[in-house]
Design a protein around this motif. Structure first.
Motif, PDB file in Angstrom:
ATOM      1  N   VAL A 163      -4.966  -8.582   6.261  1.00 21.78           N
ATOM      2  CA  VAL A 163      -6.397  -8.397   6.029  1.00 21.78           C
ATOM      3  C   VAL A 163      -7.111  -8.424   7.386  1.00 21.78           C
ATOM      4  N   TYR A 183      -5.977  -4.442   4.061  1.00 16.08           N
ATOM      5  CA  TYR A 183      -7.392  -4.475   3.687  1.00 16.08           C
ATOM      6  C   TYR A 183      -8.250  -4.542   4.948  1.00 16.08           C
ATOM      7  N   TYR A 215     -13.354  -1.500   2.474  1.00 15.63           N
ATOM      8  CA  TYR A 215     -14.566  -1.909   1.770  1.00 15.63           C
ATOM      9  C   TYR A 215     -15.790  -1.418   2.537  1.00 15.63           C
ATOM     10  N   TRP A 223     -11.725 -10.617   3.872  1.00 18.68           N
ATOM     11  CA  TRP A 223     -10.832 -11.472   3.088  1.00 18.68           C
ATOM     12  C   TRP A 223     -11.465 -11.922   1.772  1.00 18.68           C
ATOM     13  N   ALA A 226     -10.805  -9.017  -0.561  1.00 14.48           N
ATOM     14  CA  ALA A 226      -9.361  -8.729  -0.573  1.00 14.48           C
ATOM     15  C   ALA A 226      -8.593  -9.719  -1.434  1.00 14.48           C
ATOM     16  N   ASP A 229      -8.960  -9.265  -5.101  1.00 16.01           N
ATOM     17  CA  ASP A 229      -8.461  -8.007  -5.657  1.00 16.01           C
ATOM     18  C   ASP A 229      -7.472  -8.303  -6.788  1.00 16.01           C
ATOM     19  N   LEU A 232      -3.781  -7.272  -6.079  1.00 19.39           N
ATOM     20  CA  LEU A 232      -2.987  -7.762  -4.955  1.00 19.39           C
ATOM     21  C   LEU A 232      -1.797  -8.601  -5.407  1.00 19.39           C
TER      22      LEU A 232
END
Length: 242
Positions: A163, A183, A215, A223, A226, A229, A232
């Protein structure tokens, strides 16, 4: 700033000579641990999370997820490692179906692939871990650490999820067997999106599998979305090293 929890007053120490899990020492949930690694000058501090059912299923091997924090969480206060990402969510009650290890760097230190390699070995010696399902994620400095680990020891990892990180594009072909779900925030001014885009492109050019979720309007704190998500964790759980 949060203060240290009482668990840090007498942390669980995993000695370098252990060859099998000492199950009576470990508790379900997240706990403070220090781990002696070969070649390290000082024990590695970390949060260790054991999933529900770990103690009740002695024949089951579990995936391992290693989380690497960013530069702001370095130092001596282990509680700051729980400010972001999986250790934060575990502290808030997320029921992870895996073992989660969240080590801490000393002040001004960077993530070293050799240390992470030794950490993976040491945890597999002491916990019931599926060696084909060792995973890594990290944010910012930790995102870079995840990329570097995959380059140096691709055989360690089933997949990575960096990330707002970046990798060495000249070396990334070594990690082409490691799937990536990355991400980044489009408005990141600390680690520009172009840095991780270049890493993803370099891996793809070598025949690797890499996805980059961007994003719009989000800065360096990518983060937050992320690790929320919903795709994920299922993606991580599906990965296995050949």
């Amino acid at each position: 700033m949060m203060t240290r929890r009482s668990a840090l007053a007498a942390p669980l120490v995993l000695g370098a000579c252990a060859t099998k899990p000492q199950q009576t020492q470990w508790q379900q949930g997240q706990q403070a641990v220090t781990l002696d690694l070969p070649g390290s000058k000082a024990p590695l501090r970390m949060w260790l999370y054991l999933p529900r059912g770990y103690r009740d299923a002695p024949a089951q091997a579990w995936p391992l997820l290693v989380f690497l924090h960013g530069s702001g969480e370095r130092g001596q206060d282990l509680d700051v490692v729980k400010f972001h990402g999986p250790p934060k969510l575990a502290a808030l009650g997320t029921d992870y179906p895996l073992i989660l290890a969240s080590p801490q760097l000393e002040a001004d230190a960077k993530w070293d692939p050799e240390t992470l390699h030794q950490l993976s070995i040491a945890l597999q010696q002491r916990l019931r871990i599926d060696a084909t399902r060792v995973l890594a994620t990290g944010l910012s400095l930790g995102g870079a650490g995840v990329w570097d680990w995959a380059v140096a020891y691709p055989q360690d990892l089933a997949a990575i999820a960096p990330v707002c990180g970046w990798g060495d594009v000249k070396a990334l072909c070594r990690a082409r067997a490691v799937p990536v779900r990355a991400y980044h925030g489009a408005a990141d001014e600390v680690v520009p999106l172009a840095a991780q885009q270049a890493s993803v492109d370099a891996l793809r050019a070598c025949g690797g599998s890499a996805e980059l979720i961007v994003y719009p309007g989000v800065g360096h704190d990518a983060w937050n979305p992320a690790y929320q998500d919903p795709e994920l964790l299922p993606w991580l759980m599906r990965q296995r090293r050949a």
